[in-house]
Enzyme design. Structure first.
Site, mmCIF file in Angstrom:
data_model
loop_
_atom_site.group_PDB
_atom_site.id
_atom_site.type_symbol
_atom_site.label_atom_id
_atom_site.label_comp_id
_atom_site.label_asym_id
_atom_site.label_seq_id
_atom_site.Cartn_x
_atom_site.Cartn_y
_atom_site.Cartn_z
ATOM 1 N N CYS A 91 0.815 -1.227 0.000
ATOM 2 C CA CYS A 91 0.000 0.000 0.000
ATOM 3 C C CYS A 91 0.844 1.270 0.000
ATOM 4 C CB CYS A 91 -0.930 0.032 1.207
ATOM 5 S SG CYS A 91 -2.031 -1.372 1.264
ATOM 6 N N HIS A 366 -9.275 3.068 -1.588
ATOM 7 C CA HIS A 366 -7.823 2.874 -1.510
ATOM 8 C C HIS A 366 -7.369 1.939 -2.632
ATOM 9 C CE1 HIS A 366 -3.925 1.850 -0.061
ATOM 10 N NE2 HIS A 366 -4.241 0.977 0.856
ATOM 11 N N CYS A 396 0.758 2.839 5.984
ATOM 12 C CA CYS A 396 1.221 1.539 6.476
ATOM 13 C C CYS A 396 1.170 0.557 5.308
ATOM 14 C CB CYS A 396 0.329 1.051 7.617
ATOM 15 S SG CYS A 396 -1.411 0.923 7.180
HETATM 16 C C1 LIG Z 1 -14.030 -4.260 4.812
HETATM 17 C C2 LIG Z 1 -14.406 -4.930 3.507
HETATM 18 C C3 LIG Z 1 -14.232 -6.455 3.642
HETATM 19 C C4 LIG Z 1 -15.865 -4.597 3.228
HETATM 20 O O1 LIG Z 1 -16.234 -5.161 2.002
HETATM 21 P P1 LIG Z 1 -17.764 -5.117 1.528
HETATM 22 O O2 LIG Z 1 -18.604 -5.761 2.578
HETATM 23 O O3 LIG Z 1 -17.813 -5.645 0.143
HETATM 24 O O4 LIG Z 1 -17.982 -3.543 1.616
HETATM 25 P P2 LIG Z 1 -18.818 -2.497 0.806
HETATM 26 O O5 LIG Z 1 -18.017 -1.227 0.842
HETATM 27 O O6 LIG Z 1 -19.238 -3.025 -0.497
HETATM 28 O O7 LIG Z 1 -20.054 -2.265 1.741
HETATM 29 C C5 LIG Z 1 -21.014 -3.282 1.966
HETATM 30 C C6 LIG Z 1 -22.279 -2.647 2.467
HETATM 31 O O8 LIG Z 1 -22.067 -2.069 3.760
HETATM 32 C C7 LIG Z 1 -22.863 -0.873 3.859
HETATM 33 N N1 LIG Z 1 -21.970 0.275 4.106
HETATM 34 C C8 LIG Z 1 -20.652 0.373 3.816
HETATM 35 N N2 LIG Z 1 -20.185 1.555 4.225
HETATM 36 C C9 LIG Z 1 -21.206 2.214 4.756
HETATM 37 C C10 LIG Z 1 -21.345 3.483 5.345
HETATM 38 N N3 LIG Z 1 -20.322 4.323 5.488
HETATM 39 N N4 LIG Z 1 -22.551 3.850 5.808
HETATM 40 C C11 LIG Z 1 -23.608 3.035 5.684
HETATM 41 N N5 LIG Z 1 -23.541 1.801 5.126
HETATM 42 C C12 LIG Z 1 -22.356 1.405 4.676
HETATM 43 C C13 LIG Z 1 -23.626 -0.731 2.586
HETATM 44 O O9 LIG Z 1 -24.883 -1.344 2.729
HETATM 45 C C14 LIG Z 1 -22.796 -1.518 1.606
HETATM 46 O O10 LIG Z 1 -23.519 -2.029 0.543
HETATM 47 P P3 LIG Z 1 -23.839 -1.102 -0.779
HETATM 48 O O11 LIG Z 1 -22.504 -0.671 -1.316
HETATM 49 O O12 LIG Z 1 -24.525 -2.050 -1.683
HETATM 50 O O13 LIG Z 1 -24.638 0.058 -0.321
HETATM 51 C C15 LIG Z 1 -13.534 -4.418 2.308
HETATM 52 O O14 LIG Z 1 -13.844 -3.079 2.044
HETATM 53 C C16 LIG Z 1 -12.063 -4.542 2.618
HETATM 54 O O15 LIG Z 1 -11.508 -5.640 2.559
HETATM 55 N N6 LIG Z 1 -11.401 -3.414 2.950
HETATM 56 C C17 LIG Z 1 -10.006 -3.433 3.308
HETATM 57 C C18 LIG Z 1 -9.173 -3.451 2.090
HETATM 58 C C19 LIG Z 1 -7.740 -3.716 2.410
HETATM 59 O O16 LIG Z 1 -7.412 -4.619 3.165
HETATM 60 N N7 LIG Z 1 -6.865 -2.954 1.794
HETATM 61 C C20 LIG Z 1 -5.471 -3.146 1.943
HETATM 62 C C21 LIG Z 1 -4.987 -2.767 3.225
HETATM 63 S S1 LIG Z 1 -5.200 -1.160 3.688
#
Ligand SMILES: CC(C)(COP(=O)(O)OP(=O)(O)OC[C@H]1O[C@@H](n2cnc3c(N)ncnc32)[C@H](O)[C@@H]1OP(=O)(O)O)[C@@H](O)C(=O)NCCC(=O)NCCS
Length: 410
Positions: A91, A366, A396
């Site tokens: 990252c 990101h 990080c």
């Molecule tokens: C955390 C993680 C697993 C979530 O994945 P996901 O469940 O597919 O997440 P989404 O962003 O699609 O959100 C899923 C649902 O949560 C809800 N949601 C997400 N953020 C929200 C917010 N701020 N407010 C309200 N609802 C929210 C929504 O219902 C969303 O569905 P929609 O997009 O259809 O509206 C994924 O984002 C992830 O792995 N992030 C880390 C990435 C990473 O490791 N990067 C490298 C290191 S930094």
């Protein structure tokens, strides 16, 4: 360092699901090439002077393979004499590219270097290279079990005693600040609209991840994202990932799964590029740089906690510049997870008032290898907007590392 930033540009960050998203139809080389093409348009430099193009990209395989940096230079129609290198510090790759560019021009070995990053997560998602956390080396794994990042983030939150409410409040702040920044046009200087290269139609002109309707109530209702991951058996004797994390940090006693989709960085597509020149090149061409790179750093930190490097990386870079955290007007601490920013701010004893004032990766997304280069533009735009002088950008990375850069507006 005798290293100057002439300009920084970025694409909007597009929400990405496998095969879906506003930029998902575009080949990653095309996305990066469009980004590169912005630099000579905006700065009027002669691209045949570019000594190298350094591009961060984490998943360097398939469409992002074949040294994507070089392919994008060719797609951009730049002279074949311009070389290019793709690099990977997870990252931190986009900021690592800036570090190397600054070192190159400051050393006198180079005069003009492009630094940047690209990641099309809709086409090559997290872990696409199949290397996992440790390249699947069982001998290393026996000695040191590196857990996935979400588990590290939850372990940090547990060790620091952060509550779910504190993390959610930070997630809300990221959304609100990003939405405000968009409404006030604070990203406009760096942003350019990405187009379909065949038709010229605009595919995306603004970041499409921020959720204006987020509330603490909605965030509080989201399920924790890494509970199931933590319960997965992964050790040689069937130990779960949580148990393996606790083996390294028994004082935590448990891994409290607190991060959700609302407090983790979003999966997105995007690219960024920065034009870096030596003092001599600036002078010889009568250019007006936007900033000087005062110092850069990289550090290693605990590989299981993994995400606690930004504080020591920032201190290392600040020390090299003869500065302290109190001197910094603006911080861009990559919002890999809410706990990362809160832990970094606590360790540095800095007030959140100067941190990620236009939101971060929780709201904006990101695109792994690109984010570091994008944050440089965001920091410079905001320094200029508020008349500040010094910014620190830090990220990080996987494997327990971090990178940082100290930038000074000129
Ligand atoms: C955390 C993680 C697993 C979530 O994945 P996901 O469940 O597919 O997440 P989404 O962003 O699609 O959100 C899923 C649902 O949560 C809800 N949601 C997400 N953020 C929200 C917010 N701020 N407010 C309200 N609802 C929210 C929504 O219902 C969303 O569905 P929609 O997009 O259809 O509206 C994924 O984002 C992830 O792995 N992030 C880390 C990435 C990473 O490791 N990067 C490298 C290191 S930094």
């Amino acid at each position: 360092m005798d290293a100057y930033i002439l300009d920084a540009v970025r694409t909007p960050r597009a929400r990405a699901k496998p095969g879906k998203g506003a930029l998902s139809g575009l080949h990653p080389q095309e996305l990066l090439a469009q980004t590169l093409q912005q630099l000579p348009k905006r700065t009027q430099v002669d691209v045949s002077d570019v000594d190298d193009v350094l591009i961060g990209c984490v998943s360097q395989l398939e469409e992002q393979g074949a040294n994507i940096a070089r392919q994008a230079v060719l797609v951009a129609g730049w002279p074949i004499t311009v070389p290019a290198l793709s690099l990977n510090r997870f990252c931190g790759s986009g900021l690592q590219a800036l570090s190397l560019a600054a070192m190159g021009v400051a050393s006198g070995a180079q005069r003009l270097v492009v630094a940047g990053g690209v990641e099309q997560m809709s086409r090559l998602g997290l872990g696409a290279d199949g290397g996992g956390t440790d390249g699947n080396n069982l001998r290393l794994r026996e000695r040191l079990f590196q857990v996935p990042q979400g588990i590290s983030a939850d372990l940090i939150a547990t060790l620091e005693g952060f509550t779910r409410e504190e993390l959610d409040a930070f997630g809300l702040r990221s959304q609100q600040f990003a939405v405000r920044a968009q409404a006030e046009g604070r990203f406009n200087k760096s942003l350019f609209p990405v187009k379909n290269p065949d038709t010229g139609e605009v595919l995306l002109a603004a970041d499409d991840s921020p959720r204006a309707d987020t509330s603490l109530q909605k965030l509080g209702a989201l399920a924790a994202s890494f509970t199931q991951t933590g319960a997965q058996p992964a050790g040689p004797n069937g130990e779960t990932l949580d148990a393996l994390a606790l083996r390294a940090f028994p004082r935590a006693r448990e891994v409290r799964h607190l991060h959700t989709a609302g407090t983790s960085s979003g999966i997105t597509d995007g690219a960024g590029a920065i034009l870096v020149a030596s003092g001599e090149y600036v002078k010889a061409h009568g250019l007006k740089p936007r900033a000087r790179v005062r110092a850069v750093s990289a550090v290693g930190s605990d590989p299981v906690l993994m995400l606690t490097g930004p504080a020591p990386a920032s201190l290392k870079a600040l020390k090299a510049a003869g500065l302290t955290p109190r001197d910094v007007d603006l911080w861009e601490i990559n919002e890999a997870f809410a706990a990362v920013v809160l832990q970094t701010a606590r360790a540095l004893e800095i007030d959140l008032e100067r941190v990620n004032v236009n939101g971060g990766a929780i709201a904006l997304g990101h695109p792994l290898g690109a984010t570091g280069s994008m944050l440089v533009g965001s920091a410079l735009d905001e320094l200029e907007r508020r008349g500040g002088s010094l910014a620190v950008v830090t990220l990080c990375t996987s494997g327990g590392q971090a990178v940082a850069a100290v930038l000074e507006r000129v």
